[in-house]
Design a protein around this motif. Structure first.
Motif, short mmCIF file in Angstrom:
data_model
loop_
_atom_site.label_atom_id
_atom_site.label_comp_id
_atom_site.label_asym_id
_atom_site.label_seq_id
_atom_site.Cartn_x
_atom_site.Cartn_y
_atom_site.Cartn_z
N UNK A 63 0.86 -1.19 0.00
CA UNK A 63 0.00 0.00 0.00
C UNK A 63 0.89 1.23 0.00
N UNK A 64 0.34 2.34 -0.50
CA UNK A 64 1.06 3.61 -0.56
C UNK A 64 0.27 4.64 0.23
N UNK A 65 0.93 5.28 1.20
CA UNK A 65 0.30 6.34 2.00
C UNK A 65 0.79 7.67 1.46
N UNK A 66 -0.14 8.45 0.90
CA UNK A 66 0.17 9.76 0.32
C UNK A 66 -0.21 10.83 1.34
N UNK A 67 0.69 11.78 1.62
CA UNK A 67 0.38 12.83 2.59
C UNK A 67 -0.89 13.60 2.21
N UNK A 175 12.64 -5.69 0.66
CA UNK A 175 11.68 -6.07 1.69
C UNK A 175 10.38 -5.35 1.36
N UNK A 176 9.29 -6.10 1.20
CA UNK A 176 8.00 -5.50 0.86
C UNK A 176 7.24 -5.23 2.16
N UNK A 177 7.06 -3.96 2.46
CA UNK A 177 6.34 -3.55 3.67
C UNK A 177 4.84 -3.56 3.39
N UNK A 178 4.07 -3.54 4.46
CA UNK A 178 2.61 -3.47 4.28
C UNK A 178 2.24 -2.11 3.70
N UNK A 179 2.82 -1.02 4.29
CA UNK A 179 2.52 0.33 3.84
C UNK A 179 3.84 1.08 3.67
N UNK A 180 3.96 1.81 2.55
CA UNK A 180 5.11 2.68 2.32
C UNK A 180 4.60 4.12 2.43
N UNK A 181 5.23 4.88 3.31
CA UNK A 181 4.85 6.29 3.48
C UNK A 181 5.62 7.13 2.47
#
Length: 188
Positions: A63-67, A175-181
């Motif tokens: 997932x990608x977390x966009x500000x 490493x694949x994280x759950x969420x990338x900020x």
């Protein structure tokens, strides 16, 4: 007369071999018009006449977390985030062509998700001499990153003979994280 005939045949064959050899060595129209690769490495500045680029880090997430945007963006593959610093050299500019070419030859273009253009480096206008830190985002399978190459150009069209920065992203799996900020692009 027989010797002269053999000589003519030999000269004719030599000329034909030379023609075929020159034909194979002559650049094609695509060779002449392709962008000019400028090779770099992660962690080192790559310089072109129009801009400099340093790839600082490569991350991946499901997932990608966009500000200032909700909800998090989901992907059927992964979001590969390339953290970088870009400095324009001569005049204000944008970067419109970002892609990752996997080792198998498949090319993945920069992500085009809503809200992303407000915070990533492709939505930034670069002023000369002012380094800007931020990220490029490409949606692709994370297992295709080992052996892949980041390719960055200023323009997405009419880019014949323009410099194309190419940075190998390394042989190691990410490493694949759950969420990338994702942090918004900003002056350093």
């Amino acid at each position: 007369m027989r010797g002269r005939t053999l000589l003519n045949v030999a000269l004719t064959l030599a000329v034909l071999v030379a023609i075929v050899g020159l034909y194979r060595l002559t650049p094609t129209q695509q060779d002449i018009q392709d962008p000019t690769p400028v090779k770099g490495a992660v962690g080192r500045a790559v310089q072109t006449p129009r801009f400099d680029l340093t790839v600082d880090d490569v991350r991946a997430g499901k997932k990608l977390r966009i500000p200032r945007a909700a909800p998090d963006r989901d992907s059927l593959t992964a979001f590969v985030v390339v953290d970088a610093t870009v400095t324009a050299n001569r005049e204000p500019m944008h970067i419109f062509d970002v892609r990752i070419r996997a080792a198998d030859g498949v090319t993945y273009l920069g992500a085009n998700r809503s809200g992303l253009d407000r915070v990533d480096l492709t939505g930034t206008e670069f002023a000369p001499g002012i380094p800007v830190r931020g990220s490029f985002v490409v949606e692709m399978p994370a297992d295709k990153v080992p052996g892949a190459t980041l390719q960055v150009m200023e323009k997405s069209a009419m880019n014949e003979l323009e410099p194309q920065i190419t940075v190998p992203l390394g042989p190691d799996p990410l490493e694949v994280r759950d969420v990338v900020d994702l942090t918004a692009a900003s002056d350093t």
